[in-house]
Design a protein around this motif. Structure first.
Motif: not given
Length: 428
Positions: A227-247, A263-265, A270-271
């Motif tokens: 669970t912790g590993h998956h949540l960390s991966a999801v959090h990293l993906c969402l951080v990348n998604a925030e950067r993508a939305v900003a670009a 939504d991404v933020g 939450l993650t």
């Protein structure tokens, strides 16, 4: 068993002891009083103190009757068990000799019980040989005295009757002593069985604690690795998604861009909160291992580890931690601090937790206080209940409740038991 309510009737009738038992006092007193009453009534009826059928001169009767004085005086000092101190053994011998002098008076009702008392005393104080010797002495003396007024055959018959009476008394007393010994042995076996049962319960509780600890470790590993590993991966993906939305190109509809950013933020926040909560659960399930540290150092490390989860902690200690403290006692002390910290983090809503450990000459005192609200319903949960049972099993105490000035407090007191002392208690 020394308390009267737990003693059986056989124990109460057991004549053995360093001095006469209450039942023996009752029998002896009844015998002497009944003879005095019978002799007084017969003297009034006959008009003379010495019985008319007494075959010897009156001074002989008075001499025999006077032997009742040392019999009564020596009675409290008689010993009803082998190995008694020399003064009590001497008093016992003197009592039996005085009873031999009084024995001829048993022709008159009232003193036959004195013969039984003397035989029982001889058996308890000097064993079976002593009891048989006393029975033979009484029988021979009765036969010799009977020759003064009876034919040889009748005198011999009276002696045989008294010997048979004595053997019956000895048999009854031996049966009573045997029953008392068996009852005592049965009681000892029951006590040993109860102690073994308590020991088995203690071992079962330890095995259950180990099983629970192993299961908690397994759950902690799974939560951390899965669970912790998956949540960390999801959090990293969402951080990348925030950067993508900003670009994204600015010519896109503003509503679309704002909605994506929100939504991404929100998903990333939450993650992050869920990941932090998961880490708290992992820390609560799998604290710092006792094998890495021991004593106050382990408690300090445990306290500091909870300070990494968003709550301010402090640890103070006093006194020298025993080097040979029983492992079970050390584990219970560790669990006290762990349970209090876990409750403060998960249920109390505390922002600060203070842990104080004091090692005294005989006990270890643990105080864990927080500024939270404590249990919602005011009732201790399963963890505190189980902890109180473990402390009670080790002779300790646990107190929990609101503290002055607000907050919740856990106060535990644990007797200091070394490994050697614990082994002695288990062996006992």
């Amino acid at each position: 068993m020394t308390d009267l309510p737990r003693r059986s009737l056989v124990d109460l009738l057991d004549p053995r002891g360093p001095r006469p038992r209450p039942v023996a006092h009752l029998v002896f007193g009844s015998v002497v009083l009944s003879y005095v009453l019978v002799r007084s009534l017969n003297a009034l009826a006959e008009g003379r103190f010495v019985p008319a059928h007494f075959a010897y001169p009156d001074p002989v009767f008075l001499l025999m009757l006077g032997a009742l004085v040392p019999v009564c005086a020596l009675w409290p000092f008689t010993a009803w068990e082998p190995g008694a101190p020399a003064p009590r053994r001497a008093a016992t011998v003197a009592f039996l000799v005085s009873c031999t002098v009084v024995m001829p008076l048993t022709a008159e009702f009232g003193l036959h019980g004195l013969v039984a008392v003397a035989l029982a005393l001889a058996l308890c104080a000097f064993g079976l040989r002593g009891g048989l010797a006393m029975a033979v002495v009484f029988a021979l003396l009765n036969t010799v005295l009977g020759l003064a007024g009876l034919a040889f055959g009748y005198a011999l018959f009276n002696g045989a009757l008294l010997l048979l009476y004595g053997l019956g008394v000895l048999t009854a007393v031996r049966a009573l002593v045997g029953a008392a010994r068996q009852a005592h042995r049965t009681r000892e076996l029951l006590e040993e069985l109860e102690q073994a049962h308590e020991l088995l319960r203690a071992h079962a509780a330890r095995d259950r604690e180990r099983a629970i600890a192993d299961e908690r470790d397994r759950m902690a590993r799974e939560m951390h690795d899965s669970t912790g590993h998956h949540l960390s991966a999801v959090h990293l993906c969402l951080v990348n998604a925030e950067r993508a939305v900003a670009a994204l190109p600015p010519d896109l509809p503003p509503d679309l861009l704002d909605g994506l950013r929100e939504d991404v933020g929100q998903a990333r926040r939450l993650t992050k909160e869920t990941l932090a909560d998961t880490r708290r659960w992992v820390r609560a399930l799998k604290p710092v291992a006792l094998t890495e540290r021991s004593g106050a150092a382990a408690l300090r490390s445990l306290t500091d580890s909870f300070g990494e989860l968003g709550v301010a902690t402090s640890f103070t200690s006093g006194g020298a931690w025993p080097e040979d403290l029983d492992a079970e006692a050390e584990l219970v002390a560790f669990r006290c601090v762990q349970e209090a910290l876990t409750n403060a983090l998960r249920h109390s809503g505390a922002s600060r937790v203070d842990v104080d450990v004091r090692t005294g000459a005989r006990a270890l005192e643990l105080v864990v206080a927080d500024d939270g609200r404590g249990p919602d319903d005011g009732a201790p949960g399963f963890g505190l209940t189980a902890l109180r049972e473990r402390l009670t099993a080790l002779g300790g105490t646990l107190e929990t409740g609101p503290r002055a000035g607000g907050g919740f407090e856990l106060r535990a007191r644990l007797p200091l038991t070394t490994n050697e002392r614990a082994r002695e208690l288990e062996a006992a």
